[in-house]
Design a protein around this motif. Sequence first.
Motif, PDB file in Angstrom:
ATOM      1  N   PHE A 165       0.839  -1.166  -0.209  1.00 18.90           N
ATOM      2  CA  PHE A 165      -0.230  -0.096  -0.007  1.00 18.90           C
ATOM      3  C   PHE A 165       1.050   1.241   0.015  1.00 18.90           C
ATOM      4  N   GLN A 166       0.292   2.320  -0.296  1.00 15.64           N
ATOM      5  CA  GLN A 166       0.996   3.444  -0.723  1.00 15.64           C
ATOM      6  C   GLN A 166       1.572   4.416   0.488  1.00 15.64           C
ATOM      7  N   THR A 167       0.751   3.999   1.735  1.00 15.05           N
ATOM      8  CA  THR A 167       0.872   5.069   2.833  1.00 15.05           C
ATOM      9  C   THR A 167       2.142   4.124   3.608  1.00 15.05           C
ATOM     10  N   ASP A 168       2.917   4.888   4.193  1.00 15.24           N
ATOM     11  CA  ASP A 168       4.025   4.246   4.929  1.00 15.24           C
ATOM     12  C   ASP A 168       3.661   3.790   6.421  1.00 15.24           C
ATOM     13  N   ASP A 169       2.303   3.500   6.794  1.00 18.48           N
ATOM     14  CA  ASP A 169       2.448   3.049   8.031  1.00 18.48           C
ATOM     15  C   ASP A 169       2.700   1.722   8.487  1.00 18.48           C
ATOM     16  N   ILE A 170       3.428   0.995   7.404  1.00 22.34           N
ATOM     17  CA  ILE A 170       4.066  -0.493   7.954  1.00 22.34           C
ATOM     18  C   ILE A 170       4.987  -0.359   6.954  1.00 22.34           C
ATOM     19  N   HIS A 171       6.395  -0.683   7.604  1.00 18.63           N
ATOM     20  CA  HIS A 171       7.522  -1.059   7.469  1.00 18.63           C
ATOM     21  C   HIS A 171       7.699  -2.569   7.473  1.00 18.63           C
ATOM     22  N   ASP A 172       7.868  -3.214   6.311  1.00 14.42           N
ATOM     23  CA  ASP A 172       8.002  -4.607   6.479  1.00 14.42           C
ATOM     24  C   ASP A 172       9.459  -4.904   6.251  1.00 14.42           C
ATOM     25  N   LEU A 173       9.880  -6.182   6.110  1.00 17.53           N
ATOM     26  CA  LEU A 173      11.233  -6.634   6.226  1.00 17.53           C
ATOM     27  C   LEU A 173      12.011  -5.838   5.144  1.00 17.53           C
ATOM     28  N   ALA A 174      13.267  -5.164   5.479  1.00 13.48           N
ATOM     29  CA  ALA A 174      13.988  -4.381   4.589  1.00 13.48           C
ATOM     30  C   ALA A 174      15.196  -4.056   5.423  1.00 13.48           C
ATOM     31  N   LEU A 175      16.102  -3.678   4.627  1.00 12.75           N
ATOM     32  CA  LEU A 175      17.418  -3.160   4.909  1.00 12.75           C
ATOM     33  C   LEU A 175      17.546  -1.733   4.475  1.00 12.75           C
ATOM     34  N   ALA A 176      17.391  -0.615   5.552  1.00 11.91           N
ATOM     35  CA  ALA A 176      17.335   0.442   5.263  1.00 11.91           C
ATOM     36  C   ALA A 176      18.823   1.261   5.067  1.00 11.91           C
ATOM     37  N   ASP A 177      19.175   2.062   3.940  1.00 16.96           N
ATOM     38  CA  ASP A 177      20.376   2.521   3.653  1.00 16.96           C
ATOM     39  C   ASP A 177      20.169   3.965   3.578  1.00 16.96           C
ATOM     40  N   LYS A 178      20.944   4.536   4.417  1.00 18.80           N
ATOM     41  CA  LYS A 178      20.860   6.048   4.704  1.00 18.80           C
ATOM     42  C   LYS A 178      21.943   6.523   4.405  1.00 18.80           C
ATOM     43  N   LYS A 179      22.485   6.584   3.044  1.00 15.39           N
ATOM     44  CA  LYS A 179      23.922   7.203   2.729  1.00 15.39           C
ATOM     45  C   LYS A 179      25.133   6.370   3.451  1.00 15.39           C
ATOM     46  N   GLY A 180      24.934   5.012   3.461  1.00 11.80           N
ATOM     47  CA  GLY A 180      25.869   4.285   3.822  1.00 11.80           C
ATOM     48  C   GLY A 180      25.847   3.645   5.183  1.00 11.80           C
ATOM     49  N   SER A 181      24.788   4.271   5.905  1.00 10.06           N
ATOM     50  CA  SER A 181      24.451   3.953   7.460  1.00 10.06           C
ATOM     51  C   SER A 181      23.064   3.128   7.240  1.00 10.06           C
ATOM     52  N   PHE A 182      22.934   2.109   8.066  1.00 10.94           N
ATOM     53  CA  PHE A 182      22.144   1.029   7.957  1.00 10.94           C
ATOM     54  C   PHE A 182      21.225   0.848   9.091  1.00 10.94           C
ATOM     55  N   ALA A 183      20.021   0.312   8.947  1.00 10.72           N
ATOM     56  CA  ALA A 183      19.020  -0.160   9.937  1.00 10.72           C
ATOM     57  C   ALA A 183      18.216  -1.314   9.234  1.00 10.72           C
ATOM     58  N   CYS A 184      17.630  -2.168   9.871  1.00  6.22           N
ATOM     59  CA  CYS A 184      16.865  -3.131   9.506  1.00  6.22           C
ATOM     60  C   CYS A 184      15.220  -3.023  10.107  1.00  6.22           C
ATOM     61  N   PHE A 185      14.401  -3.334   9.153  1.00  3.40           N
ATOM     62  CA  PHE A 185      12.950  -3.433   9.574  1.00  3.40           C
ATOM     63  C   PHE A 185      12.450  -4.742   9.400  1.00  3.40           C
ATOM     64  N   GLU A 186      11.204  -4.968  10.217  1.00  6.31           N
ATOM     65  CA  GLU A 186      10.559  -5.911  10.389  1.00  6.31           C
ATOM     66  C   GLU A 186       8.995  -5.780  10.642  1.00  6.31           C
ATOM     67  N   ALA A 187       8.317  -6.269  10.082  1.00  5.65           N
ATOM     68  CA  ALA A 187       6.604  -6.255  10.193  1.00  5.65           C
ATOM     69  C   ALA A 187       6.119  -7.630  10.392  1.00  5.65           C
ATOM     70  N   LEU A 188       5.198  -8.183  11.194  1.00  7.19           N
ATOM     71  CA  LEU A 188       4.760  -9.311  11.431  1.00  7.19           C
ATOM     72  C   LEU A 188       3.120  -8.990  11.604  1.00  7.19           C
ATOM     73  N   GLU A 189       2.121  -9.940  11.085  1.00  7.54           N
ATOM     74  CA  GLU A 189       0.720  -9.946  11.107  1.00  7.54           C
ATOM     75  C   GLU A 189       0.407  -9.826  12.649  1.00  7.54           C
ATOM     76  N   LEU A 190      -0.557  -8.993  12.971  1.00 11.82           N
ATOM     77  CA  LEU A 190      -1.167  -9.020  14.397  1.00 11.82           C
ATOM     78  C   LEU A 190      -2.471  -9.070  14.369  1.00 11.82           C
ATOM     79  N   ASP A 191      -3.111 -10.157  14.861  1.00 15.95           N
ATOM     80  CA  ASP A 191      -4.500 -10.327  15.114  1.00 15.95           C
ATOM     81  C   ASP A 191      -5.471  -9.434  15.827  1.00 15.95           C
TER      82      ASP A 191
END
Length: 380
Positions: A179-205
């Motif tokens: 979906f277009q809105t960034d409400d969910i940040h699913d599994l990803a390696l975020a690269d900010k000009k050579g610095s990194f972070a990792c994201f994860e999202a799981l289903e929540l009933d």
Amino acid sequence: MTATSSTDYPQFIQATLASQERYARQEGLEGFYCYPAIQNRPGNILKVTRVDQGLLMKLDVSAKTSIHSFTHETPMDLYSTVEPTQEHLFLNLQLWSDRIFRITFSRQEVPADPFAGIPEDARMLIGKPQSVDFTMEETPDSILLRTQAMEITIRRRDAAVSARFPDDREFFCQRREEFQTDDIHDLALADKKGSFACFEALELDTDEVIYGLGERFDSLTRNGRAVDFHNKDAVGTTSPRTYVNIPFFLSTKGYGLFLNSGAKTDWQIGTRDVSALQFAVMEDRLDYFVMAGPNPKDILHSYCTLTGFSKLPPLWSFGLWMSRNSYLSWDVVNDIAKNIRSHDIPCDVLHLDTAWFNRDWNCDLKFSEERFPDPAEHMA
């Protein structure tokens, strides 16, 4: 009636350049949620190698970034497709028992161990994988691993992992969101000009309840809570700050999750989106364990096999502790001790609270030389 058009009321418009630059200057994990950070996301599984009681998967990569925008004058961050900064990503799924599996996500096939310089018995993870009997089945759409206690499915088109009990009840599922809105940040390696972070999202009933994440002062359940995982002096017991963060939670769906990371972590449990449990770590690898179980007792036992079981405290610690907020000097402490003995109270511990350091509420871990001199002489 006056006629209107989409140019009069645009659905989405991009924010001003000044606003984008303000967002780009955000530091810490917040700075990885939006532009200029690029979210490198897992695509098709390109290669599967069977290793160490599990699978190492080489992944294709797609990417997007979150742009600060407006919809009908309401601020809203929206995803935009961009070129990835990584050629490949790697996902390692390893079985540690018939009901525990480990997921490692990284830009490297063999990521560096951030705990390599720490003695093994001082690390959070001290357990070792057991020998596990499992079967593997491949279909055009997925890869299935089966043990006596669970079935794990890995989707080929995006490497999404889910897991079920033998009775077909799903207890764990990675979220993938287009979906277009960034409400969910699913599994990803975020690269900010050579610095990194990792994201994860799981289903929540909707009826799922999450417990854990260490000492908290707001509520027992974590649903609807954002949790900043950064140990600090809480200066009391009425704020979201905490003295003890523990990267483990327990779900009423029948699983627990242990995040094997000492990096700064952000948890969003049904906050940015009520149907997603999300977390992010400020390092270039994501490493966590999922423990299935029929009840909390069994799940906690599995967790302890990874991080260690509590040792029996010394006998004196089970006795009466005497404390208050606070004793201001050794003279006061000694007077309390004399009164306890004079009333035949079998006290084992006099606990000094906040006032023993130099400046009140500023814990520098140093005894005040004026009010508490020679501390070693006053301790058992």
